[in-house]
Design a protein around this motif. Structure first.
Motif, PDB file in Angstrom:
ATOM      1  N   UNK A  21      36.662 -12.297  62.087  1.00 37.24           N
ATOM      2  CA  UNK A  21      38.024 -12.839  62.120  1.00 37.24           C
ATOM      3  C   UNK A  21      38.006 -14.358  62.304  1.00 37.24           C
ATOM      4  N   UNK A  22      37.213 -14.814  63.266  1.00 35.48           N
ATOM      5  CA  UNK A  22      37.119 -16.261  63.534  1.00 35.48           C
ATOM      6  C   UNK A  22      36.598 -16.989  62.297  1.00 35.48           C
ATOM      7  N   UNK A  23      35.571 -16.447  61.688  1.00 37.62           N
ATOM      8  CA  UNK A  23      35.003 -17.069  60.482  1.00 37.62           C
ATOM      9  C   UNK A  23      36.061 -17.156  59.392  1.00 37.62           C
ATOM     10  N   UNK A  24      36.734 -16.062  59.109  1.00 37.59           N
ATOM     11  CA  UNK A  24      37.734 -16.051  58.044  1.00 37.59           C
ATOM     12  C   UNK A  24      38.903 -16.993  58.344  1.00 37.59           C
ATOM     13  N   UNK A  25      39.267 -17.129  59.603  1.00 34.43           N
ATOM     14  CA  UNK A  25      40.376 -18.006  59.974  1.00 34.43           C
ATOM     15  C   UNK A  25      40.017 -19.492  59.878  1.00 34.43           C
ATOM     16  N   UNK A  26      38.787 -19.853  60.242  1.00 26.68           N
ATOM     17  CA  UNK A  26      38.483 -21.268  60.455  1.00 26.68           C
ATOM     18  C   UNK A  26      37.440 -21.892  59.536  1.00 26.68           C
ATOM     19  N   UNK A  27      36.761 -21.116  58.713  1.00 26.90           N
ATOM     20  CA  UNK A  27      35.684 -21.724  57.933  1.00 26.90           C
ATOM     21  C   UNK A  27      36.203 -22.809  57.008  1.00 26.90           C
ATOM     22  N   UNK A  28      37.396 -22.652  56.440  1.00 28.74           N
ATOM     23  CA  UNK A  28      37.930 -23.679  55.535  1.00 28.74           C
ATOM     24  C   UNK A  28      38.237 -24.974  56.285  1.00 28.74           C
ATOM     25  N   UNK A  29      38.786 -24.857  57.489  1.00 32.22           N
ATOM     26  CA  UNK A  29      39.082 -26.060  58.278  1.00 32.22           C
ATOM     27  C   UNK A  29      37.788 -26.770  58.674  1.00 32.22           C
ATOM     28  N   UNK A  30      36.810 -26.001  59.069  1.00 35.05           N
ATOM     29  CA  UNK A  30      35.521 -26.587  59.447  1.00 35.05           C
ATOM     30  C   UNK A  30      34.896 -27.273  58.234  1.00 35.05           C
TER      31      UNK A  30
END
Length: 180
Positions: A21-30
């Motif tokens: 969930x964390x990966x899918x939520x934030x990978x684009x922002x990172x």
């Protein structure tokens, strides 16, 4: 039901599902933070992978006092700074190596030129008339003074000066004809 990862992560137990969930939520922002600072997609992608890999590997020891998003974006900025610093260090190292190689090439080239010039000079000295050659060698190779040469050869100091001047003039004119 998805957790709210904008709260303090210390209240969240990271397991495989929450990590996904964390990966899918934030990978684009990172990725955006990394790419915006580097302008290069491949290193930015690698940084994203390293950040999330580190998050997973340290999930049991991490004590994050901010939201997951802030933690990840801060990690991205730090990763970018580290990359830029290391890149500059690598560039300086490569420049240093290149400079040493140029010096080595110049040293080798100079050694070859010196050897060639020395060979040429030796052959020119051999073409000097006998007494002139003997006086020149005693002066330049043996380091004797004009007085010592005159005494050894039973000639005047004036004759020694004449032979040295004649040898130097001859060698200079014939060496200037020699091109490198």
């Amino acid at each position: 039901m998805r957790n709210d990862y904008t709260t303090d992560i210390s209240t969240i137990k990271i397991d495989e599902d929450s990590f996904v969930d964390i990966y899918n939520l934030y990978w684009e922002k990172v990725f955006s933070v990394c790419y915006a600072n580097l302008g290069d997609e491949e290193p930015a992608k690698g940084m994203v992978q390293e950040i999330f890999k580190s998050l997973w590997e340290r999930k049991d020891q991490l004590e994050i006092t901010q939201s997951v998003e802030r933690y990840l974006l801060r990690s991205a900025k730090l990763k970018v700074f580290e990359y830029i610093r290391n890149k500059k260090i690598r560039e300086q190292h490569h420049e240093s190596i290149a400079a040493r190689q140029v010096q080595a090439v110049n040293y080798t080239e100079n050694e070859v030129m010196l050897s060639s010039l020395s060979d040429r000079l030796r052959s020119l000295i051999e073409t000097l008339p006998g007494q002139c050659r003997k006086v020149f060698r005693m002066s330049r190779e043996d380091g004797l003074s004009n007085k010592e040469i005159a005494s050894a050869l039973f000639i005047s100091e004036r004759a020694v000066e004449y032979h040295i001047t004649k040898a130097v003039t001859s060698l200079k004119s014939r060496l200037t004809e020699y091109s490198f």
